[in-house]
Write a protein that holds these residues in place. Sequence first.
Motif, PDB file in Angstrom:
ATOM      1  N   SER A   1       0.817  -1.216   0.000  1.00  0.00           N
ATOM      2  CA  SER A   1       0.000   0.000   0.000  1.00  0.00           C
ATOM      3  C   SER A   1       0.849   1.264   0.000  1.00  0.00           C
ATOM      4  CB  SER A   1      -0.939   0.015   1.215  1.00  0.00           C
ATOM      5  OG  SER A   1      -1.843  -1.055   1.120  1.00  0.00           O
TER       6      SER A   1
ATOM      7  N   LYS B   1       0.067  -0.238  -9.329  1.00  0.00           N
ATOM      8  CA  LYS B   1      -1.288  -0.178  -9.885  1.00  0.00           C
ATOM      9  C   LYS B   1      -1.970  -1.532  -9.877  1.00  0.00           C
ATOM     10  CE  LYS B   1      -0.217   3.579 -13.071  1.00  0.00           C
ATOM     11  NZ  LYS B   1       0.198   3.918 -14.410  1.00  0.00           N
TER      12      LYS B   1
ATOM     13  N   HIS C   1      -7.988  -0.841  -1.741  1.00  0.00           N
ATOM     14  CA  HIS C   1      -6.584  -0.459  -1.938  1.00  0.00           C
ATOM     15  C   HIS C   1      -6.504   0.462  -3.144  1.00  0.00           C
ATOM     16  CE1 HIS C   1      -5.096  -3.333   1.003  1.00  0.00           C
ATOM     17  NE2 HIS C   1      -5.976  -4.185   0.521  1.00  0.00           N
ATOM     18  N   LYS C   2      -5.412   1.202  -3.229  1.00  0.00           N
ATOM     19  CA  LYS C   2      -5.242   2.119  -4.367  1.00  0.00           C
ATOM     20  C   LYS C   2      -4.744   1.382  -5.607  1.00  0.00           C
ATOM     21  CE  LYS C   2      -0.596   3.414  -3.098  1.00  0.00           C
ATOM     22  NZ  LYS C   2       0.438   4.348  -3.202  1.00  0.00           N
TER      23      LYS C   2
END
Length: 195
Positions: A158, A164, A185-186
């Motif tokens: 994270s 990505k 999550h990003k």
Amino acid sequence: MPTHSGSKTVMGMMRDGSNKIMAESVANVARRINATVEEGKDSLDLSNCKLISFPDGVFKVLRSVSENIRVITLADNEMKAISSKFFSTFTQLTELDLHGNVLTKLPEAVGEMQHLTSINLSRNKFSTFPEKLTEIATLEMINLEENSITELPVEKLSAMPALKWINVKSNPLDSNTQSALQSPHKFDILSTTES
């Protein structure tokens, strides 16, 4: 007696056959390396060459062009390890494909790669996540499908600025890791626990 000499001939042919296959593999590797050097390519494809390690002689041959190489494919070989020298030689790599080998770990030097954006480690023998990958600020994609990983350093992943996408399908992830992957999550997570 003829049977004995016949079996000797077959054995000789088998031995010659394996030597011929080995010679073809070496010639194939040499041809691909020469093409990279002579044509000034920014990629090197040594996939499916029956390599058990990155050939030491290749470092010497590619010394003059190593800074230009951005993509290396070593997929579908029989590599058990990859040396620190590999990462200190090919410092400009952006993509590295090592899928389909028998790797169990990566050297510490992988964490020093400053340009790497994509690494494919699928279909290897990793039982633990190679945590040095989390030190690569530029890394966007990590493919670890079909390994034996049970835990992921979710907090470290994270914290990766460019990450990505991570693929951990077909890994025996433990319940704590599966739970941690359920929260947002990003980055995108591909796993077999998706509902």
